[in-house]
Design an enzyme around this catalytic site. Structure first.
Site, PDB file in Angstrom:
ATOM      1  N   ASP A  30       0.849  -1.186   0.000  1.00 44.94           N
ATOM      2  CA  ASP A  30       0.000   0.000   0.000  1.00 44.94           C
ATOM      3  C   ASP A  30       0.886   1.238   0.000  1.00 44.94           C
ATOM      4  OD1 ASP A  30      -3.287   0.232   0.937  1.00 44.94           O
ATOM      5  OD2 ASP A  30      -2.087   2.065   0.839  1.00 44.94           O
ATOM      6  N   THR A 123     -13.555  -2.772  -8.331  1.00 46.48           N
ATOM      7  CA  THR A 123     -14.750  -2.680  -9.179  1.00 46.48           C
ATOM      8  C   THR A 123     -14.526  -1.555 -10.176  1.00 46.48           C
ATOM      9  OG1 THR A 123     -16.067  -3.416  -7.311  1.00 46.48           O
ATOM     10  CG2 THR A 123     -17.257  -2.413  -9.152  1.00 46.48           C
ATOM     11  N   LEU A 162     -17.326  -9.852  -1.436  1.00 43.99           N
ATOM     12  CA  LEU A 162     -17.393  -9.922   0.033  1.00 43.99           C
ATOM     13  C   LEU A 162     -18.234  -8.782   0.597  1.00 43.99           C
ATOM     14  CD1 LEU A 162     -15.538  -7.523   1.478  1.00 43.99           C
ATOM     15  CD2 LEU A 162     -13.669  -8.987   0.783  1.00 43.99           C
ATOM     16  N   GLU A 164     -18.594  -6.340   3.956  1.00 51.73           N
ATOM     17  CA  GLU A 164     -17.932  -5.921   5.187  1.00 51.73           C
ATOM     18  C   GLU A 164     -18.753  -6.453   6.358  1.00 51.73           C
ATOM     19  OE1 GLU A 164     -17.354  -1.680   4.959  1.00 51.73           O
ATOM     20  OE2 GLU A 164     -16.359  -1.892   3.027  1.00 51.73           O
ATOM     21  N   LYS A 231     -20.276  -7.944 -11.713  1.00 53.90           N
ATOM     22  CA  LYS A 231     -20.177  -7.224 -10.439  1.00 53.90           C
ATOM     23  C   LYS A 231     -21.223  -6.104 -10.368  1.00 53.90           C
ATOM     24  CE  LYS A 231     -18.793  -5.672  -6.572  1.00 53.90           C
ATOM     25  NZ  LYS A 231     -19.154  -6.360  -5.353  1.00 53.90           N
ATOM     26  N   LEU A 277     -34.652  -8.545   1.912  1.00 52.35           N
ATOM     27  CA  LEU A 277     -36.020  -8.044   1.797  1.00 52.35           C
ATOM     28  C   LEU A 277     -36.457  -7.358   3.085  1.00 52.35           C
ATOM     29  CD1 LEU A 277     -38.170 -10.744  -0.090  1.00 52.35           C
ATOM     30  CD2 LEU A 277     -37.472  -8.480  -0.901  1.00 52.35           C
ATOM     31  N   CYS A 287     -20.093   0.665  -1.795  1.00 53.97           N
ATOM     32  CA  CYS A 287     -20.236   0.034  -3.117  1.00 53.97           C
ATOM     33  C   CYS A 287     -21.549   0.331  -3.833  1.00 53.97           C
ATOM     34  CB  CYS A 287     -20.075  -1.468  -2.988  1.00 53.97           C
ATOM     35  SG  CYS A 287     -18.394  -1.933  -2.546  1.00 53.97           S
TER      36      CYS A 287
HETATM   37  N1  LIG Z   1     -15.347  -2.595   0.561  1.00 54.21           N
HETATM   38  C1  LIG Z   1     -16.126  -3.532   0.057  1.00 54.21           C
HETATM   39  O1  LIG Z   1     -17.005  -4.062   0.723  1.00 54.21           O
HETATM   40  C2  LIG Z   1     -15.961  -3.972  -1.375  1.00 54.21           C
HETATM   41  C3  LIG Z   1     -16.622  -5.128  -1.817  1.00 54.21           C
HETATM   42  C4  LIG Z   1     -16.460  -5.523  -3.132  1.00 54.21           C
HETATM   43  C5  LIG Z   1     -15.681  -4.767  -4.003  1.00 54.21           C
HETATM   44  N2  LIG Z   1     -15.060  -3.628  -3.560  1.00 54.21           N
HETATM   45  C6  LIG Z   1     -14.222  -2.876  -4.495  1.00 54.21           C
HETATM   46  O2  LIG Z   1     -12.868  -3.161  -4.186  1.00 54.21           O
HETATM   47  C7  LIG Z   1     -12.056  -2.001  -4.398  1.00 54.21           C
HETATM   48  C8  LIG Z   1     -11.306  -1.651  -3.117  1.00 54.21           C
HETATM   49  O3  LIG Z   1     -12.267  -1.308  -2.129  1.00 54.21           O
HETATM   50  P1  LIG Z   1     -11.862  -1.073  -0.601  1.00 54.21           P
HETATM   51  O4  LIG Z   1     -13.134  -0.880   0.140  1.00 54.21           O
HETATM   52  O5  LIG Z   1     -10.927  -2.158  -0.175  1.00 54.21           O
HETATM   53  O6  LIG Z   1     -11.068   0.308  -0.741  1.00 54.21           O
HETATM   54  P2  LIG Z   1     -10.220   1.081   0.375  1.00 54.21           P
HETATM   55  O7  LIG Z   1     -10.355   2.498   0.053  1.00 54.21           O
HETATM   56  O8  LIG Z   1     -10.574   0.559   1.736  1.00 54.21           O
HETATM   57  O9  LIG Z   1      -8.712   0.613   0.099  1.00 54.21           O
HETATM   58  C9  LIG Z   1      -7.980   0.940  -1.036  1.00 54.21           C
HETATM   59  C10 LIG Z   1      -6.497   0.957  -0.662  1.00 54.21           C
HETATM   60  O10 LIG Z   1      -5.713   1.100  -1.844  1.00 54.21           O
HETATM   61  C11 LIG Z   1      -4.570   1.889  -1.523  1.00 54.21           C
HETATM   62  N3  LIG Z   1      -3.973   2.391  -2.760  1.00 54.21           N
HETATM   63  C12 LIG Z   1      -4.441   3.327  -3.602  1.00 54.21           C
HETATM   64  N4  LIG Z   1      -3.595   3.476  -4.647  1.00 54.21           N
HETATM   65  C13 LIG Z   1      -2.584   2.614  -4.456  1.00 54.21           C
HETATM   66  C14 LIG Z   1      -1.412   2.279  -5.198  1.00 54.21           C
HETATM   67  N5  LIG Z   1      -1.128   2.850  -6.364  1.00 54.21           N
HETATM   68  N6  LIG Z   1      -0.576   1.339  -4.701  1.00 54.21           N
HETATM   69  C15 LIG Z   1      -0.844   0.738  -3.532  1.00 54.21           C
HETATM   70  N7  LIG Z   1      -1.955   0.993  -2.789  1.00 54.21           N
HETATM   71  C16 LIG Z   1      -2.801   1.921  -3.249  1.00 54.21           C
HETATM   72  C17 LIG Z   1      -5.146   2.952  -0.596  1.00 54.21           C
HETATM   73  O11 LIG Z   1      -4.124   3.569   0.158  1.00 54.21           O
HETATM   74  C18 LIG Z   1      -6.113   2.130   0.252  1.00 54.21           C
HETATM   75  O12 LIG Z   1      -5.487   1.626   1.419  1.00 54.21           O
HETATM   76  C19 LIG Z   1     -13.013  -0.899  -4.878  1.00 54.21           C
HETATM   77  O13 LIG Z   1     -12.992  -0.876  -6.281  1.00 54.21           O
HETATM   78  C20 LIG Z   1     -14.355  -1.382  -4.377  1.00 54.21           C
HETATM   79  O14 LIG Z   1     -15.405  -0.927  -5.182  1.00 54.21           O
HETATM   80  C21 LIG Z   1     -15.175  -3.219  -2.257  1.00 54.21           C
END
Ligand SMILES: NC(=O)c1ccc[n+]([C@@H]2O[C@H](COP(=O)([O-])OP(=O)(O)OC[C@H]3O[C@@H](n4cnc5c(N)ncnc54)[C@H](O)[C@@H]3O)[C@@H](O)[C@H]2O)c1
Length: 472
Positions: A30, A123, A162, A164, A231, A277, A287
């Site tokens: 990260d 996503t 997934l 949260e 998705k 529901l 999301c």
């Molecule tokens: N949170 C959910 O429940 C969920 C579920 C399904 C899909 N998604 C999708 O998954 C993706 C991530 O979601 P999230 O909730 O984990 O996001 P988040 O914001 O919690 O985490 C993203 C992380 O990526 C890091 N980051 C950004 N640019 C970077 C780079 N160039 N190199 C390294 N790290 C970098 C950020 O510092 C951050 O820690 C999104 O596209 C989201 O739509 C999320």
């Protein structure tokens, strides 16, 4: 296999920990040095049940480490996951700048020593798979122009489903794994990576038992574009299902039907299904809103206006506003009133506040001149840090939020709220009004405890006189 996960947010940290638990050797990367420092100390940067316990197990089984630099880990990896954020831009489209940076750096870290798969878990708008491929190639060309023809890689889309709050269970026991790619070598690597999940050949970690009926997880291989679309379609459908329950609940309030009973009645139809529901004050989270807006935006780019998706967003926005209406119906004037919010997180078992209904409700109440108190078991620190503009008085307990309040609003259905002493809460309030935004409480029990109770789609019981009136 050797795996790198780019991004240690809700998705990346859980994915990395679960893959290492399955026996892969994983490095999570990260750009946020504070998150990496926490993870190196064995602490989770997010609140997610069982994650903190899984981290040392993952480290002991496959191996799990954390880094701010991508190059060393990616150079040694067979599979590089991209799990960075794709937050919404003001126009609704997804901000792909993090994804672009991650894909380019992944390319820059590659050499000709092995075949690698770049897997996109973020996503992203339909068509981004091709974008990732182009960016990885650009990264390679910038870093190693001489070797560019020898460096081999494949790109796959592997959307994440997934939730949260149950992310570890969802990741270890998913309903399905979707992998989009047209390249056989890439698909073979993905099958190898997910074999323990597909065959469910691992011992469940403590506290996260395998569902009784689960013997094998289906792995669905599709084109890149279909995987990306799956998705969005899944999230759009879920928002519609919740929106439908809410729309029916609103009609139930008018006609005098009990929405929870109606939902039970329709949910038993196998074509409909009972999950998602529950009427309430609407969905939130990082999301649903972002993804439905992004899909609308994509459709617009092709000249298509999706009225159904627009309606889904509108119904949800109106549902949040209904809390204000219900308070006005009981208190008339909100200016100067004190409203206690029970729950801030967008749902229980997470500290995530992105697009949380609580924030919208607090904002509206404050604009209207009300005072807002709030209690949440885990999300108060995040709320203080992320929304210093919201002048909320944070409380130590639900009881504290009730003291001298003119109304309580149950916003998040945390388990501990089920156990509340309702009579004790009602006693300390200035006026015992309870707006149960998640239908958590029994209306009878709440009324017996002294509350003026209102839920969602649960009209007041008709008086004996009304019940006796013949139909007009
Ligand atoms: N949170 C959910 O429940 C969920 C579920 C399904 C899909 N998604 C999708 O998954 C993706 C991530 O979601 P999230 O909730 O984990 O996001 P988040 O914001 O919690 O985490 C993203 C992380 O990526 C890091 N980051 C950004 N640019 C970077 C780079 N160039 N190199 C390294 N790290 C970098 C950020 O510092 C951050 O820690 C999104 O596209 C989201 O739509 C999320």
């Amino acid at each position: 296999m050797r795996v790198t996960v780019i991004g240690t947010g809700y998705v990346g940290t859980v994915t990395g920990a679960c893959l290492a638990y399955l026996g892969h050797r994983v490095t999570c990367v990260d750009t946020d040095a504070a998150k990496i420092a926490l993870l190196r100390r064995g602490e989770s940067p997010i609140y997610e049940p069982h994650l903190a316990e899984l981290l040392p197990l993952a480290e002991a089984r496959g191996g799990l480490d954390f880094d701010t630099g991508l190059a060393a880990a990616a150079a040694e990896s067979d599979v590089i996951f991209i799990a960075v954020g794709t937050p919404p831009l003001p126009g609704g489209e997804a901000d792909l700048s993090y994804l672009e940076a991650a894909a380019r750096s992944a390319g820059a870290a590659m050499d000709a020593a092995r075949f690698r798969v770049v897997v996109n878990k973020s996503t992203v708008p339909v068509g981004s798979g091709n974008l990732v491929e182009a960016l990885v190639r650009e990264g390679i060309e910038e870093a190693r122009p001489a070797e560019r023809r020898q460096i081999r890689f494949g790109v796959a889309s592997n959307p994440e489903f997934l939730r949260e709050g149950s992310a570890i269970s969802d990741s270890l026991y998913p309903d399905r794994i979707v992998t989009g790619s047209s390249d056989p070598e890439t698909l073979a690597a993905m099958r190898e990576l997910y074999r323990p999940l597909v065959e469910q050949s691992f011992d469940p970690p403590p506290g996260v038992p395998r569902p009784a009926a689960l013997a094998r997880v289906p792995m669905v291989a599709t084109t890149l574009t279909s995987a990306e679309m799956i998705k969005y379609a899944a999230n759009a459908f879920l928002t519609l299902k919740i929106g439908f329950a809410n729309e029916m609940a609103n009609i139930c309030e008018h006609v005098g039907a009990e929405a929870p009973e109606v939902m039970t009645g329709i949910g038993l139809d196998a074509r409909i299904g009972s999950r998602f529901l529950s009427p309430g004050i609407g969905w939130g989270g990082s999301c649903f809103g972002k993804d439905v807006n992004a899909l609308l935006h994509t459709a617009h780019e092709y000249g298509y206006d999706s009225r159904l998706l627009r309606a889904s967003l509108e119904v949800n926005a109106a549902q949040r506003q209904m809390v204000i209406q219900k308070l006005q119906e009981r208190l008339f004037i909100l200016k100067g009133r004190t409203i206690g919010l029970l729950g801030l997180a967008f749902k229980p078992d997470t500290d995530d506040l992105r697009d949380a209904p609580s924030l919208h409700i607090a904002e509206r109440l404050l604009q209207m001149g009300a005072r807002v108190k709030a209690y949440d078991p885990v999300a108060m620190a995040a709320c203080r840090a992320q929304r210093p503009d919201l002048k909320i008085r944070y409380c130590d307990s639900a009881q504290d939020a009730a003291v001298e309040a003119d109304a309580l609003v149950l916003v998040t259905e945390w388990r501990e709220f089920r156990e509340l002493d309702l009579a004790g809460l009602a006693r300390v309030m200035a006026r015992p009004v309870l707006v149960d935004g998640r239908n958590l409480f029994s209306p009878e029990a709440a009324r017996a405890a002294g509350f003026e109770y209102t839920g969602v789609g649960r009209p007041r019981p008709r008086t004996a006189l009304q019940a006796a009136e013949p139909p007009a």
